[in-house]
Enzyme design. Sequence first.
Site, mmCIF file in Angstrom:
data_model
loop_
_atom_site.group_PDB
_atom_site.id
_atom_site.type_symbol
_atom_site.label_atom_id
_atom_site.label_comp_id
_atom_site.label_asym_id
_atom_site.label_seq_id
_atom_site.Cartn_x
_atom_site.Cartn_y
_atom_site.Cartn_z
ATOM 1 N N SER A 197 1.119 2.721 5.024
ATOM 2 C CA SER A 197 1.940 3.332 6.080
ATOM 3 C C SER A 197 2.613 2.336 7.004
ATOM 4 C CB SER A 197 1.109 4.320 6.915
ATOM 5 O OG SER A 197 0.563 5.311 6.074
ATOM 6 N N GLY A 201 0.805 -1.224 0.000
ATOM 7 C CA GLY A 201 0.000 0.000 0.000
ATOM 8 C C GLY A 201 0.834 1.269 0.000
ATOM 9 N N HIS A 202 0.141 2.379 0.014
ATOM 10 C CA HIS A 202 0.799 3.681 -0.057
ATOM 11 C C HIS A 202 1.596 3.983 1.214
ATOM 12 C CE1 HIS A 202 -3.276 5.626 1.285
ATOM 13 N NE2 HIS A 202 -3.031 4.543 1.929
ATOM 14 N N ASN A 203 2.728 4.624 1.009
ATOM 15 C CA ASN A 203 3.575 5.118 2.102
ATOM 16 C C ASN A 203 4.247 4.018 2.918
ATOM 17 O OD1 ASN A 203 1.360 7.251 1.574
ATOM 18 N ND2 ASN A 203 2.996 8.386 2.587
#
Lengths: 331, 331, 331
Positions: free
Chosen positions: B253, B233-235
Amino acid sequence: MTYRASYIAELVGGRLVGEDVEVSSIRGYHEAGPDDITFVLDASLLSKPTDAKVVIAPDGVEGVEGKSLILVKNPLEAAVVVANLFYREEFGEGISERAVVYPGAKISEGVVIREFAVVEDGVELGRNVVVMPYVYIGRDSVIGDGTVLFPGVVIYPGTVVGKRCRIHAGAVIGADGFGYFEKSGKRIKIPQIGRVVIGDDVEIGANTCIDRATFGETVIGDGTKIDNLVQIGHNVKVGRDCAFAGQVGISGSVVVGDRVLMGGQAGIADHAVIGSDVKVAAKAGVFGRVRDGEAIVGAPAMPAPRWKRIQAIINRLPEMYQLFKRLKRRG
Amino acid sequence: MTYRASYIAELVGGRLVGEDVEVSSIRGYHEAGPDDITFVLDASLLSKPTDAKVVIAPDGVEGVEGKSLILVKNPLEAAVVVANLFYREEFGEGISERAVVYPGAKISEGVVIREFAVVEDGVELGRNVVVMPYVYIGRDSVIGDGTVLFPGVVIYPGTVVGKRCRIHAGAVIGADGFGYFEKSGKRIKIPQIGRVVIGDDVEIGANTCIDRATFGETVIGDGTKIDNLVQIGHNVKVGRDCAFAGQVGISGSVVVGDRVLMGGQAGIADHAVIGSDVKVAAKAGVFGRVRDGEAIVGAPAMPAPRWKRIQAIINRLPEMYQLFKRLKRRG
Amino acid sequence: MTYRASYIAELVGGRLVGEDVEVSSIRGYHEAGPDDITFVLDASLLSKPTDAKVVIAPDGVEGVEGKSLILVKNPLEAAVVVANLFYREEFGEGISERAVVYPGAKISEGVVIREFAVVEDGVELGRNVVVMPYVYIGRDSVIGDGTVLFPGVVIYPGTVVGKRCRIHAGAVIGADGFGYFEKSGKRIKIPQIGRVVIGDDVEIGANTCIDRATFGETVIGDGTKIDNLVQIGHNVKVGRDCAFAGQVGISGSVVVGDRVLMGGQAGIADHAVIGSDVKVAAKAGVFGRVRDGEAIVGAPAMPAPRWKRIQAIINRLPEMYQLFKRLKRRG
């Protein structure tokens, strides 16, 4: 194209009860419109309304006011015959000038190669193979008669695909297995120089991945059906007529027998050996050996009756815990 | 191409025992044919038959009738050297006239760009980068020396990929993270304007997805290996030399240390922090913090010894339940 | 492009406290540089250092030495407005000569069709639709105004996609559902002749698969957001404004209400019926019916309070087992 109910009754070996009307499509019972034929697997559904003019129903059903019935032994089988009558996939024709076919590829009669496909040297395409746009077929791969490769399928070099297979969009056959060995905290790649061999009449779902073997072969047996987003690791051997639902994951070197069913998101640990006629429940996590004919559930997986037993007790844990607290107080 | 056993023995720093025959390929022990070299990690396998003429085996093994042995300290490492001798990937040469390379892209020496690839403006391709058919490289992305992008890889704009990476077919790097905020029951999209940065020597499996950061960067450290159909996922920040098996899912995250291993279908909840040298079992569901060096199992995940303990008791629940019923009757 | 803090404050309906400096980008609090604007959702973060010149913060915050603040009611919403100011996706323009658009396709104003796209006969593309490279759109599909199809998306024939959708790279919409019936140990394919209908404002993640219906329709309601690598089976009906995280799997014929949230790797068994406003936890395994508004956890899934209760007891099983052994000895 429309067909008369009497023609369809004859085609499916059924008996027409009611008017010999015409229908132009087949749809589900609740969605069907007045020009449609539909079907019921169970006579009791006939008490609910449908707009379909004609209903395929099991033998023994009585006439329904205002509907024509086609009575057959197996309504689902008959519905499949009728669906194939109305529905014809169109893939286009011939070899597109916008495709790239390397001179060393052998292309049989009736092959369709669409725009932007790439067929590398040494590839053999059997009769009537369909290669849709963005299909990449790596060197020395062999694709059997009548197989359809939907858009975006990637076949790595040296892969063998049988006859009458359907490989759906985005599936990747023959990418490297996930093999490394450790050396001072680094992972050193073990070259994956084996291949994938897929039998006849296999269907492979969209975006599913089947990895090439490290050495030797990853094998999918005849008649096996694989749903979308399934992962099959290197050196796996799958038998005949299996069915694996969406997002199943089979780790490296697993052996699976014939007619094995796996529910969605089931996972099989590496080197597991699954017998024939095994049923693996959705989300099961399977290790070790599973005997022929077993039904297994849970993660870690166990035989279904045992799993049900334990699950029932887990549901009573709050009650057990009350007693536990009372007994503990007593000391 | 064939090689003499003596040449191979010298190449792998081993000792040849037996005839100096020629071999033309390397295959697994049971699959090997008479022109093959094979290997055993464990001397006991040598008691089973193989058709291979030459066997790489661990030091200390005695001669085997009719076989040539190459004795080495680490047979797997030697087998990798031999596999790389026989197996050379061929990607083609030069820049195809059927590829589209926008004028603002910078292409280094030795780059291969195959048919139907698209390289947008502002892209930089390092030396000897391989761009296979249907690879899309979005604006201002940078691909390091020697990296191979297999067919159908999609690199969204602004992505950075290191040197000597292998990104397998259908992988998608830099698609939007899954970020919305709620407003009166609707989900409003948070634009995902960060990017993905991938280190050197990273391998990414087929159809794996690594999302761009909302703001900032999603990072994959040097030497990390990722299997097929993995979601990152993102980050997310992943350290060095990790290995994630097929269908692992890492939510937004998450922070992962170095040398972390994750088994197939493991899932990490958003904002979890995983230390270095952690081992996450297949199918584990991980929340919160995991300390360096821990091995965790189960969903929700717990330390392996505790999980084994509890699992053993769960297996005895039927027996406990019998006693519970008896005690309950007694009141 | 740079913007003054006062311009941004006005744009987001906020109040500028401090100097009216210029910023050229928006980044996360810790990653921001001196030319950036950033944001905090919670005033307490402001005590930590950032290099950003301008910070969007919630109303009521006091001035911070050396920073300009833009005070707003909802900092996240303001940040989204600012992100959209700085970030403009570029897809290219017009219809590439290297794309293939069949003459029977209807193309509206403002459509972008990039190199190597294929648009079959009978397709309708609404205004400003973006079709990136390697997008295949099968016959008679309809794509609504403003929808973006990222590279490598495959739309099978007869699919309907609404307005303002974003379908990410590698997603496959409308592949065959996984439907067979058994006949003497073989699986006979049930032709999948239905279609997929996707509403307006739907986002679909990379490599996600949504299967066509057997007969009838697979439906995704308006405003629903679907992450990467999600599997949605044939005949599924999903309501409005749902959000499904990565690797969720929804089996055939499931019905899902409105505003349903599903965590990563959750799986829904076939024919389950999920009410509206349901929250399905990550990795949950859901069967049967789930009532409106329920939060469910676990596999098999149960209401969250009950799951927490049972999980707490499972954590005390070692202690219970000690007592059990003692009691058993006593007889």
